[in-house]
Design an enzyme around this catalytic site. Structure first.
Site, PDB file in Angstrom:
ATOM      1  N   ARG A 268      17.564  26.599   6.872  1.00 27.00           N
ATOM      2  CA  ARG A 268      16.548  26.299   5.849  1.00 27.00           C
ATOM      3  C   ARG A 268      16.424  27.528   4.958  1.00 27.00           C
ATOM      4  O   ARG A 268      15.960  28.568   5.406  1.00 27.00           O
ATOM      5  CB  ARG A 268      15.228  25.959   6.559  1.00 27.00           C
ATOM      6  CG  ARG A 268      13.992  26.202   5.752  1.00 27.00           C
ATOM      7  CD  ARG A 268      12.764  25.555   6.352  1.00 27.00           C
ATOM      8  NE  ARG A 268      12.264  26.148   7.582  1.00 27.00           N
ATOM      9  CZ  ARG A 268      11.693  27.353   7.684  1.00 27.00           C
ATOM     10  NH1 ARG A 268      11.618  28.154   6.639  1.00 27.00           N
ATOM     11  NH2 ARG A 268      11.218  27.777   8.839  1.00 27.00           N
ATOM     12  N   HIS A 272       9.139  27.203   5.362  1.00 30.49           N
ATOM     13  CA  HIS A 272       8.901  25.918   6.039  1.00 30.49           C
ATOM     14  C   HIS A 272       8.330  24.881   5.056  1.00 30.49           C
ATOM     15  O   HIS A 272       8.797  23.752   4.963  1.00 30.49           O
ATOM     16  CB  HIS A 272       7.947  26.143   7.219  1.00 30.49           C
ATOM     17  CG  HIS A 272       7.530  24.889   7.902  1.00 30.49           C
ATOM     18  ND1 HIS A 272       8.387  24.145   8.689  1.00 30.49           N
ATOM     19  CD2 HIS A 272       6.341  24.230   7.918  1.00 30.49           C
ATOM     20  CE1 HIS A 272       7.737  23.086   9.161  1.00 30.49           C
ATOM     21  NE2 HIS A 272       6.506  23.119   8.699  1.00 30.49           N
ATOM     22  N   TYR A 281       8.685  36.435   9.051  1.00 25.63           N
ATOM     23  CA  TYR A 281       9.379  36.257  10.334  1.00 25.63           C
ATOM     24  C   TYR A 281      10.906  36.274  10.241  1.00 25.63           C
ATOM     25  O   TYR A 281      11.586  36.063  11.234  1.00 25.63           O
ATOM     26  CB  TYR A 281       8.904  34.968  11.037  1.00 25.63           C
ATOM     27  CG  TYR A 281       9.017  33.702  10.200  1.00 25.63           C
ATOM     28  CD1 TYR A 281      10.201  32.989  10.120  1.00 25.63           C
ATOM     29  CD2 TYR A 281       7.916  33.222   9.492  1.00 25.63           C
ATOM     30  CE1 TYR A 281      10.299  31.837   9.365  1.00 25.63           C
ATOM     31  CE2 TYR A 281       7.998  32.073   8.728  1.00 25.63           C
ATOM     32  CZ  TYR A 281       9.197  31.377   8.676  1.00 25.63           C
ATOM     33  OH  TYR A 281       9.286  30.230   7.915  1.00 25.63           O
TER      34      TYR A 281
HETATM   35  C1  LIG Z   1       3.456  16.874  17.824  1.00 26.97           C
HETATM   36  C2  LIG Z   1       3.376  17.975  16.809  1.00 26.97           C
HETATM   37  N1  LIG Z   1       3.169  19.247  17.201  1.00 26.97           N
HETATM   38  C3  LIG Z   1       3.125  20.243  16.274  1.00 26.97           C
HETATM   39  C4  LIG Z   1       3.250  19.964  14.938  1.00 26.97           C
HETATM   40  C5  LIG Z   1       3.171  21.104  13.909  1.00 26.97           C
HETATM   41  N2  LIG Z   1       4.485  21.327  13.310  1.00 26.97           N
HETATM   42  C6  LIG Z   1       4.829  20.789  12.121  1.00 26.97           C
HETATM   43  S1  LIG Z   1       6.392  21.155  11.667  1.00 26.97           S
HETATM   44  C7  LIG Z   1       6.643  22.087  13.055  1.00 26.97           C
HETATM   45  C8  LIG Z   1       7.962  22.766  13.292  1.00 26.97           C
HETATM   46  C9  LIG Z   1       9.065  21.806  13.564  1.00 26.97           C
HETATM   47  O1  LIG Z   1      10.287  22.475  13.564  1.00 26.97           O
HETATM   48  P1  LIG Z   1      11.664  21.720  13.639  1.00 26.97           P
HETATM   49  O2  LIG Z   1      11.584  20.585  14.601  1.00 26.97           O
HETATM   50  O3  LIG Z   1      12.715  22.724  13.869  1.00 26.97           O
HETATM   51  O4  LIG Z   1      11.823  21.044  12.197  1.00 26.97           O
HETATM   52  P2  LIG Z   1      11.937  21.740  10.758  1.00 26.97           P
HETATM   53  O5  LIG Z   1      10.527  21.843  10.226  1.00 26.97           O
HETATM   54  O6  LIG Z   1      12.593  23.058  10.928  1.00 26.97           O
HETATM   55  O7  LIG Z   1      12.734  20.799   9.931  1.00 26.97           O
HETATM   56  C10 LIG Z   1       5.492  22.107  13.856  1.00 26.97           C
HETATM   57  C11 LIG Z   1       5.367  22.841  15.123  1.00 26.97           C
HETATM   58  C12 LIG Z   1       3.434  18.609  14.576  1.00 26.97           C
HETATM   59  N3  LIG Z   1       3.611  18.240  13.299  1.00 26.97           N
HETATM   60  N4  LIG Z   1       3.508  17.636  15.520  1.00 26.97           N
END
Ligand SMILES: Cc1ncc(C[n+]2csc(CCOP(=O)(O)OP(=O)(O)O)c2C)c(N)n1
Ligand SMILES: [Mg+2]
Length: 378
Positions: A268, A272, A281
């Protein structure tokens, strides 16, 4: 009755020892050796098509980020750098296949042919979902991590039972593979031989949490094996390889061999979301190193070297991308007309007592506010 569960050999499930790559970062073809399955270069017209959609997708993505700065979009999770995954996966599907996206997949949805303004309705806060999921065979973008994979597994099973010759593709991030729903979806799809493709975009971070703090697995692809799900890992910045691996996954699902998991190693490039500061980070050097593995430049170099793309064609696509961005900006600059009560529509097929209660409460509050405003003007 046998008490051993199945005869699938572990060998048949394993991913290639290294991510599959057909083009190196400079766009030069890579000699294939050591992969678990044979992978061939996709046809010239498919490569040209994917390059065009990646250019359009990136321009859309940049425009969406700009719209957050202009106050026209509440939030936007960029997928800049992940174009080979978002576009390569979608362009390998047919219109009959189903897609289960996360918040990160706006580019994939635009690539699927959904109106960009409709794609952004959720992130603008004007609708739960701006498009018709049944008509588009595309579920609403999911924010609760990994829940979309359970939906994908169930839909894939339903498609199989109806005898429909199509698959359900669920996108997921690296971090979300730690969620229980990820594991339940894989197990369910495997047990019922559901034609589901689980597409993991390993972009190295879950917000600020790096992959090294997420898992000790040698590769996220290996998580599939424990459930009896075949898998592969691919260079997620190589559009040709993503398409070739998608073709293998589709063939696997369509020939009744159950689900398939793809781990795409990518990055990415942006934060985020627009609300995140990635410099807290990760280092600038890390981002610079990944900029050198740009999927659009890689495929462009290959197409030009193969005589499949010239300046006029490239300029025409870039103009098309500008027109798309201008049109999107103009349409997003008008305020949407939203009925606040629509917040309660389509939450459940039949509203629960809690939803009905919340609806009545908001209705009463709005009524009281309108009366107060009328008294002020009297
Ligand atoms: C069940 C749940 N726990 C926590 C979150 C908060 N949250 C939103 S995005 C994220 C990170 C997800 O990372 P990844 O799966 O690697 O996907 P990326 O955003 O990198 O595409 C988190 C922890 C959420 N949306 N849903
Ligand atoms: Mg991630």
């Amino acid at each position: 009755m046998r008490d051993t569960l199945h005869e699938t050999s572990v060998e048949a499930l394993l991913p290639s020892p290294r991510p599959v790559q057909l083009l190196d970062p400079t766009g030069a073809p890579v000699e294939q050796s050591g992969t678990r399955r044979p992978y061939a270069m996709p046809s010239a017209d498919r490569l040209q098509d994917v390059w065009r959609h990646m250019v359009l997708g990136r321009r859309f993505d940049l425009q969406a980020t700009a719209l957050t700065k202009q106050g026209r979009l509440a939030v936007y999770p960029s997928s800049r750098g992940q174009e080979a995954c978002q576009v390569g996966a979608i362009r390998s599907l047919t219109a009959r296949d189903w897609v289960f996206p996360t918040y990160r997949e706006s580019m994939a949805l635009v690539t699927r042919g959904i109106d960009p303004a409709e794609v952004l309705a959720l992130l603008r806060g004007s609708a739960h979902c701006g498009y018709d999921p049944l008509a588009q065979r595309t579920a609403a973008q999911c924010t609760p991590l990994a829940t979309q994979l359970v939906h994908a597994a169930g839909t894939a099973y339903g498609l199989k039972r109806r005898g429909e010759d199509c698959v359900a593709l669920g996108f997921i991030g690296d971090g979300a593979t730690s969620e229980g729903d990820f594991h339940e979806a894989l197990n369910f799809a495997a047990v019922f031989d559901a034609p589901a493709i689980f597409f993991v975009q390993n972009n190295k971070y879950a917000i600020s949490v790096p992959l090294s703090k997420q898992t000790k697995a040698p590769s996220l692809a290996y998580k599939a094996i424990g459930y009896g799900v075949a898998c592969e890992q691919v260079d997620g910045n190589d559009p040709a390889a993503v398409m070739a691996v998608m073709d293998a996954a589709l063939d696997h699902c369509r020939s009744g061999r159950g689900p398939f998991l793809i781990e795409a190693h990518t990055y990415r490039l942006d934060a985020h979301t627009n609300a995140d500061d990635a410099s807290r980070y990760r280092s600038g050097d890390e981002v610079t190193a990944w900029l050198e593995r740009d999927p659009i430049a890689r495929l462009e170099a290959y197409l030009r070297a193969s005589g499949l793309l010239n300046d006029d064609q490239a300029n025409a696509v870039r103009q098309e991308a500008e027109a798309l961005a201008t049109d999107l900006r103009d349409r997003m600059n008008t305020d949407p007309e939203v009925d606040p009560m629509s917040l309660f529509d389509n939450v459940f097929a039949s509203p629960t007592p809690q939803v009905a209660e919340a609806r009545a409460m908001v209705e009463a509050e709005m009524h009281a506010e309108m009366q107060a405003a009328e008294e002020v003007t009297r």
